[in-house]
Design an enzyme around this catalytic site. Structure first.
Site, PDB file in Angstrom:
ATOM      1  CG  MET A  30       3.947  16.418 -12.296  1.00 21.62           C
ATOM      2  SD  MET A  30       3.934  17.793 -11.742  1.00 21.62           S
ATOM      3  CE  MET A  30       5.101  18.726 -12.610  1.00 21.62           C
ATOM      4  CG  HIS A  37       5.235  10.703 -18.965  1.00 17.99           C
ATOM      5  ND1 HIS A  37       4.380  11.414 -20.175  1.00 17.99           N
ATOM      6  CD2 HIS A  37       5.322  11.399 -17.905  1.00 17.99           C
ATOM      7  CE1 HIS A  37       4.859  12.919 -19.416  1.00 17.99           C
ATOM      8  NE2 HIS A  37       5.505  12.827 -17.762  1.00 17.99           N
ATOM      9  NE  ARG A 187       7.030  23.140 -16.384  1.00 14.52           N
ATOM     10  CZ  ARG A 187       7.483  22.389 -15.158  1.00 14.52           C
ATOM     11  NH1 ARG A 187       8.121  21.648 -15.154  1.00 14.52           N
ATOM     12  NH2 ARG A 187       7.154  23.030 -14.061  1.00 14.52           N
TER      13      ARG A 187
HETATM   14  P1  AMP Z   1       6.818  14.906 -14.793  1.00 11.85           P
HETATM   15  O1  AMP Z   1       5.245  14.516 -15.391  1.00 11.85           O
HETATM   16  O2  AMP Z   1       7.253  15.742 -15.912  1.00 11.85           O
HETATM   17  O3  AMP Z   1       6.239  14.930 -13.592  1.00 11.85           O
HETATM   18  O4  AMP Z   1       7.852  13.178 -14.873  1.00 11.85           O
HETATM   19  C1  AMP Z   1       6.871  12.115 -14.639  1.00 11.85           C
HETATM   20  C2  AMP Z   1       8.284  11.091 -14.769  1.00 11.85           C
HETATM   21  O5  AMP Z   1       8.150  10.607 -15.545  1.00 11.85           O
HETATM   22  C3  AMP Z   1       9.862  11.248 -14.333  1.00 11.85           C
HETATM   23  O6  AMP Z   1      10.235  10.351 -13.174  1.00 11.85           O
HETATM   24  C4  AMP Z   1      10.325  12.059 -15.159  1.00 11.85           C
HETATM   25  O7  AMP Z   1      11.518  11.926 -14.842  1.00 11.85           O
HETATM   26  C5  AMP Z   1       9.532  10.641 -16.209  1.00 11.85           C
HETATM   27  N1  AMP Z   1      10.082  11.891 -18.242  1.00 11.85           N
HETATM   28  C6  AMP Z   1       9.816  13.054 -18.350  1.00 11.85           C
HETATM   29  N2  AMP Z   1       9.829  13.251 -19.601  1.00 11.85           N
HETATM   30  C7  AMP Z   1      10.343  12.190 -19.433  1.00 11.85           C
HETATM   31  C8  AMP Z   1      11.418  11.216 -20.817  1.00 11.85           C
HETATM   32  N3  AMP Z   1      11.397  12.778 -21.937  1.00 11.85           N
HETATM   33  N4  AMP Z   1      11.967  10.850 -20.879  1.00 11.85           N
HETATM   34  C9  AMP Z   1      12.088   9.781 -19.967  1.00 11.85           C
HETATM   35  N5  AMP Z   1      11.394   9.577 -18.782  1.00 11.85           N
HETATM   36  C10 AMP Z   1      10.703  11.246 -18.597  1.00 11.85           C
END
Ligand code: AMP
Length: 281
Positions: A30, A37, A187
Site C-alpha cells: 500500500m 517492504h 502506520r
Molecule cells: P502494507 O504496505 O503495509 O500493506 O504491506 C505490504 C506487505 O509488506 C505485506 O505483505 C506486509 O505483511 C509486508 N510488511 C509490512 N511491514 C513489514 C515488516 N515490518 N516486515 C516484513 N514485512 C512487512
C-alpha cells in the site's frame, strides 16, 4: 524501471514476460515503503528474474472511520526505494479502474478470517482477499511475497491461493524490526515521540511470551495476563487483542502444544499496531 498504471497494460506486460520465460516475483504493497517492504523485494529478487511491486491503497480493506484518507502516501520516495532495492516494474492501478461503478464481486475466506483482526475489523479480510485476487490476475506472478508481520493476512491469502487454484507460489518472509524490536510499519508515522517509545512494548510483550514458554509455561491465560500487565504499564496503550492460537486454524488455545501464533493488536494514540511471533513447543 517501468511504471504501469492500466490493468490491461500490466496484463500484456506479464504475458510477454511469461512468454519469454521470465519468472515473475510480486510484492503487493500500500506504499509508504520501509525496510520491511524492501526485504520482501529482496526475497522476490532472489527467487525470480523480474520483480513487480504494486502500490495501491485499497479502499475496500478499510472500515468506516478507519484511516483510508489519512493513510500516508509518498510516491517519489517509494519509487526511489523500489529502484534502489532492485524492483523492475511498479504497478500503480487507480481505484476507479480497480473498483468501477457496479463492482459487485468479492472473494471471502471463511473461518480463518473470523478471529484476531477479523473480529475487530469486519470486512477487512474480504477487502484484502478481493484486492489480492485482482492484483494476482493483473500481475500473473509465479511468486508472490507477503510479510509475517501480517500473519493472519498471509495465512488467509495462502488459503485463498490454494482453494482457488491460483497459479502462484506464496512466500511468507520474516518481520523486519526497528532496533528496539518495534515491527516496521507505515502506520508508525502516526506515533508521537512518547507513543513511539511505548510502542516498543508490543515486541517486549511477545518476547515475554516466548521466555515464559521457554521456561515451561503452557497455560495460555497465564501468558496472556502477563503480556496484558506489561502493556498496561504503557499509559497510551489500548489493547485490542492478545491471542494465542494454533497456526493452522487460528483458533484460541488454552494449553499450548505444537506450533502456536502469539498475536497482538494494540492502539497507541491514532496508530493501531499489530505484531506476532510463532513459537514451536
Ligand atoms: P502494507 O504496505 O503495509 O500493506 O504491506 C505490504 C506487505 O509488506 C505485506 O505483505 C506486509 O505483511 C509486508 N510488511 C509490512 N511491514 C513489514 C515488516 N515490518 N516486515 C516484513 N514485512 C512487512
Amino acid at each position: 524501471m517501468q511504471i504501469i498504471h492500466p490493468i490491461s497494460g500490466m496484463q500484456r506486460t506479464a504475458d510477454a514476460l511469461r512468454a519469454s520465460g521470465r519468472r515473475i516475483g510480486f510484492v503487493p504493497t500500500m506504499g509508504y515503503l520501509h525496510e520491511g517492504h524492501a526485504s520482501l523485494i529482496r526475497h522476490a529478487r532472489k527467487q525470480s528474474n523480474e520483480v513487480i511491486v504494486s502500490i495501491f491503497v485499497n479502499p475496500a480493506q478499510f472500515g468506516p472511520g478507519e484511516d483510508y484518507q489519512a493513510y500516508p502516501r509518498d510516491l517519489d520516495r517509494d519509487l526511489r526505494l523500489i529502484r534502489e532495492t532492485g524492483g523492475d516494474i511498479v504497478f500503480i492501478p487507480s481505484a476507479e479502474e480497480m473498483y468501477p461503478p457496479g463492482f459487485a464481486t468479492s472473494v471471502h475466506v471463511e473461518g480463518l478470517t473470523e478471529g484476531l483482526c477479523g473480529a475487530s475489523r469486519p470486512g477487512h479480510f474480504r477487502g484484502v482477499t478481493t484486492v489480492v485476487a485482482k492484483l494476482l490476475t493483473a500481475v500473473k506472478p509465479h511468486l508472490a511475497v507477503f510479510g509475517q508481520k501480517d500473519a493472519q493476512q498471509a495465512l488467509v491469502i495462502r488459503r485463498m491461493v490454494r482453494d482457488l487454484n491460483l497459479d502462484a507460489e506464496v512466500l511468507i518472509a520474516p518481520t523486519v524490526r526497528e532496533p528496539d524490536g518495534l515491527a516496521m510499519s507505515s502506520r508508525n508515522i502516526y506515533l508521537s515521540p512518547e507513543e513511539r517509545i511505548e510502542a516498543g512494548g508490543l515486541y517486549q510483550a511477545l518476547r515475554l511470551a516466548r521466555k515464559m514458554v521457554q521456561a515451561g509455561e503452557r497455560e495460555a491465560p497465564k501468558i496472556i495476563q502477563k503480556m496484558r500487565d506489561l502493556l498496561s504499564e504503557r499509559p497510551s496503550a489500548r489493547i485490542d487483542y492478545i491471542s494465542i492460537v494454533d497456526t493452522q486454524g487460528l483458533k484460541p488455545m488454552d494449553r499450548l502444544t505444537g506450533e502456536v501464533l502469539v498475536a497482538v493488536a494494540v492502539r497507541f494514540g491514532r496508530a493501531r499496531l499489530i505484531d506476532n511471533v510463532i513459537l514451536n513447543l
